[in-house]
Design a protein around this motif. Sequence first.
Motif, mmCIF file in Angstrom:
data_model
loop_
_atom_site.group_PDB
_atom_site.id
_atom_site.type_symbol
_atom_site.label_atom_id
_atom_site.label_comp_id
_atom_site.label_asym_id
_atom_site.label_seq_id
_atom_site.Cartn_x
_atom_site.Cartn_y
_atom_site.Cartn_z
ATOM 1 N N VAL A 1 -116.661 87.554 -1.104
ATOM 2 C CA VAL A 1 -116.243 88.460 -0.013
ATOM 3 C C VAL A 1 -114.603 88.790 -0.245
ATOM 4 O O VAL A 1 -114.050 87.453 -0.576
ATOM 5 C CB VAL A 1 -116.514 88.088 1.317
ATOM 6 C CG1 VAL A 1 -115.871 88.863 2.360
ATOM 7 C CG2 VAL A 1 -118.020 87.762 1.832
ATOM 8 N N VAL A 2 -114.171 89.850 -0.260
ATOM 9 C CA VAL A 2 -112.670 90.091 -0.488
ATOM 10 C C VAL A 2 -111.930 89.462 0.816
ATOM 11 O O VAL A 2 -112.251 89.605 1.724
ATOM 12 C CB VAL A 2 -112.337 91.671 -0.682
ATOM 13 C CG1 VAL A 2 -111.354 91.883 -0.749
ATOM 14 C CG2 VAL A 2 -113.211 92.118 -1.915
ATOM 15 N N LYS A 3 -111.042 88.582 0.484
ATOM 16 C CA LYS A 3 -110.091 88.206 1.226
ATOM 17 C C LYS A 3 -108.963 89.104 1.498
ATOM 18 O O LYS A 3 -108.240 88.966 0.638
ATOM 19 C CB LYS A 3 -109.628 86.575 1.119
ATOM 20 C CG LYS A 3 -110.857 85.729 0.790
ATOM 21 C CD LYS A 3 -111.743 85.641 2.170
ATOM 22 C CE LYS A 3 -112.606 84.329 1.864
ATOM 23 N NZ LYS A 3 -113.629 84.262 3.180
ATOM 24 N N ILE A 4 -108.873 89.495 2.831
ATOM 25 C CA ILE A 4 -107.559 90.186 2.924
ATOM 26 C C ILE A 4 -106.787 89.567 4.006
ATOM 27 O O ILE A 4 -107.193 89.116 5.061
ATOM 28 C CB ILE A 4 -107.923 91.655 3.376
ATOM 29 C CG1 ILE A 4 -108.974 92.521 2.645
ATOM 30 C CG2 ILE A 4 -106.815 92.655 3.869
ATOM 31 C CD1 ILE A 4 -109.351 93.772 2.898
ATOM 32 N N PRO A 5 -105.148 89.713 3.822
ATOM 33 C CA PRO A 5 -104.456 89.004 4.571
ATOM 34 C C PRO A 5 -104.433 89.804 5.973
ATOM 35 O O PRO A 5 -105.100 90.849 6.042
ATOM 36 C CB PRO A 5 -103.161 89.285 3.969
ATOM 37 C CG PRO A 5 -103.315 89.258 2.663
ATOM 38 C CD PRO A 5 -104.532 90.118 2.496
ATOM 39 N N LYS A 6 -104.248 88.972 6.873
ATOM 40 C CA LYS A 6 -104.507 89.331 8.684
ATOM 41 C C LYS A 6 -103.946 90.689 8.686
ATOM 42 O O LYS A 6 -104.514 91.664 9.442
ATOM 43 C CB LYS A 6 -103.904 88.174 9.210
ATOM 44 C CG LYS A 6 -104.364 88.497 10.775
ATOM 45 C CD LYS A 6 -103.886 87.702 11.804
ATOM 46 C CE LYS A 6 -104.231 87.846 13.235
ATOM 47 N NZ LYS A 6 -103.445 87.289 14.109
ATOM 48 N N GLU A 7 -102.484 90.777 8.442
ATOM 49 C CA GLU A 7 -101.807 91.929 8.705
ATOM 50 C C GLU A 7 -102.407 93.190 7.886
ATOM 51 O O GLU A 7 -102.376 94.279 8.497
ATOM 52 C CB GLU A 7 -100.226 91.681 8.246
ATOM 53 C CG GLU A 7 -99.514 90.497 8.824
ATOM 54 C CD GLU A 7 -100.031 89.200 8.517
ATOM 55 O OE1 GLU A 7 -100.476 89.196 7.096
ATOM 56 O OE2 GLU A 7 -99.588 88.211 9.208
ATOM 57 N N GLU A 8 -102.760 93.023 6.881
ATOM 58 C CA GLU A 8 -103.407 94.239 6.077
ATOM 59 C C GLU A 8 -104.746 94.431 6.651
ATOM 60 O O GLU A 8 -104.866 95.794 6.645
ATOM 61 C CB GLU A 8 -103.458 93.814 4.497
ATOM 62 C CG GLU A 8 -102.146 93.680 4.006
ATOM 63 C CD GLU A 8 -102.165 93.332 2.403
ATOM 64 O OE1 GLU A 8 -103.366 93.397 1.860
ATOM 65 O OE2 GLU A 8 -101.088 92.877 1.828
#
Length: 86
Positions: free
Chosen positions: A3-10
């Motif tokens: 699963v792609v991990k995306i930073p919280k803000e993004e």
Amino acid sequence: MTVVKIPKEEREQLIQGIQGYFLDEREEEIGELAAGFMLDFFLKEAGPYLYNQGVMDAKKLLQQKVLNMEEDLDALRRPINLHERY
């Protein structure tokens, strides 16, 4: 499947973008949870295609760089005249 991990803000920005899209294009309000599920779905479904396209783009770029380096190195070669004597 990873699963792609995306930073919280993004991730929050993407969720807001999905909510904005639904409001602007469909005149529907959807909550953060629904928008988050939609984001997860698109990442799961479209992510591998986008990733593969990025790999192919990088491959093409590297191939062009290597070709340019080969041309630059060939330009540095000096001619050899076997008929000249010292």
